[in-house]
Design an enzyme around this catalytic site. Structure first.
Site, PDB file in Angstrom:
ATOM      1  N   GLY A 102       0.847  -1.195   0.000  1.00  0.00           N
ATOM      2  CA  GLY A 102       0.000   0.000   0.000  1.00  0.00           C
ATOM      3  C   GLY A 102       0.876   1.236   0.000  1.00  0.00           C
ATOM      4  O   GLY A 102       1.159   1.841  -1.028  1.00  0.00           O
ATOM      5  N   CYS A 154      -9.628  22.726  16.451  1.00  0.00           N
ATOM      6  CA  CYS A 154      -9.626  22.983  17.890  1.00  0.00           C
ATOM      7  C   CYS A 154      -9.206  21.755  18.685  1.00  0.00           C
ATOM      8  O   CYS A 154     -10.024  21.131  19.372  1.00  0.00           O
ATOM      9  CB  CYS A 154     -10.997  23.472  18.325  1.00  0.00           C
ATOM     10  SG  CYS A 154     -11.446  24.958  17.447  1.00  0.00           S
TER      11      CYS A 154
HETATM   12  C1  LIG Z   1      -2.820  -2.138   5.463  1.00  0.00           C
HETATM   13  C2  LIG Z   1      -2.632  -3.459   4.873  1.00  0.00           C
HETATM   14  C3  LIG Z   1      -1.759  -3.636   3.793  1.00  0.00           C
HETATM   15  C4  LIG Z   1      -0.914  -2.518   3.246  1.00  0.00           C
HETATM   16  O1  LIG Z   1       0.047  -2.119   4.151  1.00  0.00           O
HETATM   17  P1  LIG Z   1       1.158  -1.060   3.730  1.00  0.00           P
HETATM   18  O2  LIG Z   1       1.966  -0.891   4.946  1.00  0.00           O
HETATM   19  O3  LIG Z   1       0.445   0.186   3.339  1.00  0.00           O
HETATM   20  O4  LIG Z   1       1.933  -1.643   2.600  1.00  0.00           O
HETATM   21  C5  LIG Z   1      -1.674  -4.882   3.231  1.00  0.00           C
HETATM   22  N1  LIG Z   1      -2.398  -5.926   3.706  1.00  0.00           N
HETATM   23  C6  LIG Z   1      -3.241  -5.798   4.744  1.00  0.00           C
HETATM   24  C7  LIG Z   1      -4.010  -6.967   5.220  1.00  0.00           C
HETATM   25  C8  LIG Z   1      -3.378  -4.566   5.363  1.00  0.00           C
HETATM   26  O5  LIG Z   1      -4.211  -4.447   6.408  1.00  0.00           O
END
Ligand SMILES: *Cc1c(COP(=O)(O)O)cnc(C)c1O
Length: 446
Positions: free
Chosen positions: A280, A372
């Protein structure tokens, strides 16, 4: 993201000056670079190809990092699959042109409606996180007269050494199935008529700068996969999750994708399973920034506050995790003196107010928003030469920025734009205040 400085407009992303973006779209505004997004994806693709995983690796972008349709569409066009955590994300991915057969569905709590939608779409796999979810999914698939492809998300109990809020693979986490319980649960899954056991999945945390914990987790996952094969439950894919970290601070570099993946891929190279990855942050984090304008300077005895028009509702990471984002001046940071005077003359001629004439020397500033809450800060102790009206770029804001934005304090969410060469496209317009309460009603009169 590749930022360049250019006379006379300060910082550029690709061929577009950030000052122009501020003028056209206003602030606060999220700005993404198409080239940087594509480069991040290629980084994964090339690293996998180089290690011989070209045909058997599926990169499933973790949508929760940034769910923008334009970004999803860009990745879909590059061949990516997607890791989703809700029915909402499923709908987004499909709307953006993502292919259902390349979707994996993660998350500890999936509703029956979400299960039904994902089964109807025909996703690649459900990453199941509990015994109860197996039972429910089997029932829902049965009602639809189909079979649900599943992986179990196991919890390998390794410490990813990251922030506790983004650490997910320890025993006390709500995520995953304890390693000790996983084998029996696989046997149970294999006995259920409306489930098809496909794979194994593990995701130990986020913003990992060292691949050792993920490699350690992989050893445990592969040992279980081998045990399952002996028990006639062969797996067709191994999902290594996401979690690769990015560089947020100049003095805390992140590994390259190739270096990060190397020890993990080494363990998989002489196996046959398909490899699924769920990156991600590392695909989007450094492809986006948050552009904001200094509204008020409030020097004080203890601290100097620079109040900017972005706030914790736009970028929650500093408030939530005490996260660091580099903040740079868009305008005249390193520019020569001649530039300053040119600018002033230019402004004087055009009759626009000149901020530059009030230029201060560099000082330490708390960069805060107007919300705030004392926790509403974007950066502490930043040495900047600030004047009211200055534009600032909050870097590395492409992941978990807009995705976590809210309307707290009835603040419209920021506009989002994507730069593509010398073009800039509005990919989400700024919300209007009336829209923020359009779904609400007051009680009937009397
Ligand atoms: C959040 C998540 C990802 C991605 O994680 P990154 O650190 O953004 O690469 C992948 N798999 C699962 C199950 C996640 O919860």
């Amino acid at each position: 993201m590749h930022l360049t400085t250019s006379y006379p407009d300060g910082l550029y992303i690709e061929g577009i000056a950030l000052t122009d973006i501020a003028t056209r779209f206003g602030t606060p505004c999220y700005v993404y670079s198409r080239a940087a997004l594509a480069a991040a994806y290629s980084g994964y693709r090339n690293a996998l190809d180089a290690q011989g995983f070209g045909n058997r690796a599926l990169i499933c972008y973790a949508v929760k990092a940034n769910a923008s349709l334009a970004i999803l569409n860009l990745f879909a066009n590059l061949g990516a699959g997607f890791d989703i955590v809700s029915g909402g994300e499923l709908a987004r991915v499909l709307a953006a042109g993502g292919k259902a057969e390349k979707i994996v569905f993660s998350g500890v709590g999936k509703s029956r409606a979400e299960m039904r939608a994902a089964l109807a779409a025909g996703i690649h796999c459900f990453n199941v996180e509990s015994a109860s979810e197996l039972t429910q999914l089997n029932a829902v698939a049965g009602e639809l007269g189909t079979c649900a492809p599943i992986s179990l998300r196991v919890n390998p109990n390794v410490d990813p050494k990251t922030h506790p809020y983004i650490s997910t693979g320890l025993k006390d986490a709500k995520f995953g199935i304890a390693m000790d319980a996983a084998f029996a649960l696989y046997q149970h899954a294999a006995s259920l008529p409306h489930l098809a056991v496909k794979g194994i999945d593990c995701h130990i945390g986020s913003q990992l700068l060292d691949p050792a914990p993920a490699a350690e987790a992989m050893d445990k996952v592969l040992a279980l996969a081998d045990q399952l094969a002996v028990a006639h439950i062969p797996l067709t894919h191994i999902d290594v999750g996401g979690g690769m970290g990015i560089q947020y601070q100049p003095d805390k570099p992140a590994p390259t994708v190739a270096d990060y993946l190397a020890p993990i891929l080494a363990k998989l190279s002489d196996r046959h399973e398909q490899l699924v990855l769920e990156p991600g942050r590392s695909l989007v984090g450094n492809a986006g920034l948050l552009l904001t304008q200094v509204m008020v300077l409030k020097p004080g005895e203890e601290k100097n506050f620079a109040i900017v028009d972005a706030a914790m509702n736009d970028l929650m990471r500093p408030a939530l995790y005490d996260a660091f984002h580099e903040i740079v001046k868009v305008g005249a940071g390193d520019t020569p003196q001649s530039f300053e005077s040119d600018r002033r003359e230019c402004r004087a001629v055009s009759g626009k107010p000149s901020w530059r004439t009030a230029k201060h020397d560099e000082q330490c500033w708390e960069i805060v928003g107007p919300v705030c809450e004392s926790g509403d800060f974007l950066g502490h102790d930043r040495a900047l030469a600030l004047a009211e009206g200055d534009l600032l770029a909050i870097l590395s804001a492409g992941a978990y920025g807009m995705a976590m934005a809210s309307n707290y304090n009835t603040r419209p969410r920021a506009a989002e734009v994507m730069v593509d060469g010398d073009q800039v496209h509005l990919i989400r317009r700024r919300e209007e205040v009336a829209e923020l309460f359009a779904l609400e009603s007051v009680l009937p009169a009397g």
